[in-house]
Design an enzyme around this catalytic site. Structure first.
Site, short mmCIF file in Angstrom:
data_model
loop_
_atom_site.label_atom_id
_atom_site.label_comp_id
_atom_site.label_asym_id
_atom_site.label_seq_id
_atom_site.Cartn_x
_atom_site.Cartn_y
_atom_site.Cartn_z
N CYS A 195 -11.71 1.77 19.19
CA CYS A 195 -11.16 1.35 17.90
C CYS A 195 -11.03 -0.18 17.84
O CYS A 195 -10.54 -0.81 18.77
CB CYS A 195 -9.79 1.98 17.69
SG CYS A 195 -8.92 1.33 16.24
N PHE A 206 -5.81 0.18 0.19
CA PHE A 206 -6.18 0.21 1.60
C PHE A 206 -6.29 -1.17 2.23
O PHE A 206 -6.15 -1.33 3.44
CB PHE A 206 -7.46 1.02 1.81
CG PHE A 206 -7.17 2.48 1.88
CD1 PHE A 206 -6.70 3.03 3.05
CD2 PHE A 206 -7.30 3.28 0.77
CE1 PHE A 206 -6.38 4.38 3.12
CE2 PHE A 206 -6.98 4.63 0.82
CZ PHE A 206 -6.52 5.17 2.00
N ARG A 263 7.56 8.25 -12.49
CA ARG A 263 7.55 8.66 -11.08
C ARG A 263 8.33 7.74 -10.14
O ARG A 263 8.57 8.10 -9.00
CB ARG A 263 6.09 8.73 -10.58
CG ARG A 263 5.41 7.37 -10.57
CD ARG A 263 3.90 7.46 -10.48
NE ARG A 263 3.32 6.11 -10.52
CZ ARG A 263 3.17 5.39 -11.62
NH1 ARG A 263 3.59 5.84 -12.79
NH2 ARG A 263 2.64 4.19 -11.56
N LYS A 314 10.25 -5.36 -8.91
CA LYS A 314 10.67 -4.07 -8.33
C LYS A 314 11.60 -4.26 -7.14
O LYS A 314 12.55 -3.49 -6.95
CB LYS A 314 9.45 -3.25 -7.93
CG LYS A 314 8.65 -2.77 -9.13
CD LYS A 314 7.45 -1.94 -8.70
CE LYS A 314 6.68 -1.51 -9.94
NZ LYS A 314 5.47 -0.73 -9.59
N CYS A 363 -6.71 -0.73 17.65
CA CYS A 363 -5.78 -0.35 18.72
C CYS A 363 -6.42 -0.34 20.11
O CYS A 363 -5.72 -0.27 21.11
CB CYS A 363 -5.10 0.98 18.40
SG CYS A 363 -6.15 2.43 18.45
N CYS A 365 -4.21 5.25 -8.55
CA CYS A 365 -3.30 5.85 -9.52
C CYS A 365 -3.56 5.29 -10.92
O CYS A 365 -3.23 5.91 -11.92
CB CYS A 365 -1.86 5.57 -9.12
SG CYS A 365 -1.47 6.26 -7.52
ZN LIG Z 1 -7.03 2.66 16.36
#
Ligand SMILES: [Zn+2]
Length: 347
Positions: A249, A131, A70, A85, A252, A192
């Protein structure tokens, strides 16, 4: 525009939404891509062909045989030579388009180096596979006020969203609102390495991500889709949903960048199935000296190239990078990896 450039990019210029003006902007633009796996290679290939001025690629890993299904920039020789890589991608991309300044950097993005590696680019692209790093990217991009494009794939499914700080929802708005979930629970998502991945899923998401990048680089912010787009290439289901900013949040709105400050970053991470990455503080290793020492001490067959060394201490395989990082294959236990690192590489 010079006639040879006009000819080279004529099919993109003929596309009226970009035109000659947009192409001029793309030629002067730059971006930084983090992660050069399935998504990253596809995005890098599309953007370098589109003629952006400069692309920095940051990746911590080396090419393996199981990547070739892939990861479209690499070939069997790269896997045989265990090239990093970032290095292999730079070589192949220079051959694709010598007009683009491509810079491959072999490094793991960490809270310590993130701002240094990402600063100075008007666009940050997600090619990562976890993540932890994405939330670090989100913190860095929001703190710098720079747009970034989130993208992820697993199995036959993928998702992408363009984040413009103070304009759109950010990744923390998406992931951290509602049920409180710590960084640790994110580590338990499918990956994956456990659920597999289709090259085609990465191809679709990378294509949407690259198109959003081209819109930003050519000054067409008005054309951004502004949605969380997902698709499953196996079932043929596509979805696109509006996202809202979370007014409270953490990232942000309150500007608490705990992934960037390092509070949420472990110094040792699982990477892939049955592998542990140890990222000590930045320390340059002399791979030549280390190779000689290992050959004597471990009696091991030490293989390597200019960028890394690899040796086996049965049943484990250690790959050591020049920046001091190591990937220990054959265990999920950080304690085992740490003790192997201390014994063979030093503290
Ligand atoms: Zn945010």
């Amino acid at each position: 525009m010079k006639p040879e450039l006009y000819e080279k990019y004529s099919r993109q210029i003929l596309f009226a939404e970009i035109g000659e003006d947009g192409q001029e902007k793309i030629l002067r633009a730059s971006a930084v891509l983090i992660g050069c796996g399935a998504l990253g290679t596809a995005v890098a290939g599309l953007l370098v062909r589109s003629g952006l001025g400069r692309l920095r690629i940051i990746d911590r890993d080396f090419v393996e045989l199981s990547n070739l299904q892939r990861q479209t920039l690499f070939d069997e020789a790269d896997a045989r030579d265990a090239l990093p890589k970032a290095v292999a991608a730079e070589r192949h991309l220079r051959a694709v388009n010598s007009g683009v300044e491509v810079e491959g950097i072999v490094a793991d993005l960490t809270p310590q180096n993130a701002l240094k590696l990402l600063s100075g680019f008007p666009l940050i692209l997600d090619g990562t596979d976890n993540f932890q790093t994405r939330l670090l990217l989100n913190d860095a991009a929001v703190s710098l006020g720079v747009p970034w494009i989130y993208a992820a794939v697993v199995g036959s499914y993928g998702v992408t969203m363009t984040v413009r700080p103070n304009e759109t929802a950010c990744l923390a708005c998406l992931l951290e609102s509602g049920e409180p979930r710590g960084a640790s629970s994110l580590g338990n998502e499918l990956t994956c390495d456990t659920a597999g991945v289709l090259g085609a899923a990465a191809g679709v998401i990378a294509s949407i991500e690259s198109t959003e990048a081209i819109k930003i680089l050519s000054g067409r912010l008005d054309a951004l889709h502004g949605r969380l787009v997902s698709c499953d290439v196996w079932t043929g289901k596509f979805q696109s949903i509006r996202t809202e900013r979370n007014p409270s949040c953490r990232a942000c709105a309150r500007r608490e960048f705990r992934f960037l400050s390092g509070d949420a970053q472990p110094h040792i991470t699982l990477c892939g199935r049955d592998s542990v990455q140890i990222h000590e503080r930045d320390r340059q290793l002399n791979l030549g000296d280390l190779g000689h020492r290992l050959a004597r001490a471990a009696g091991a067959q030490v293989k390597g190239n200019d960028f890394l060394l690899r040796f086996c201490v049965s049943p484990y395989e250690l790959t050591v990078f020049a920046d001091g990082r190591a990937i220990v294959k054959g265990t999920k236990d950080p304690a085992v990896a740490r003790s192997l690192y201390a014994r063979y590489i030093g503290t």
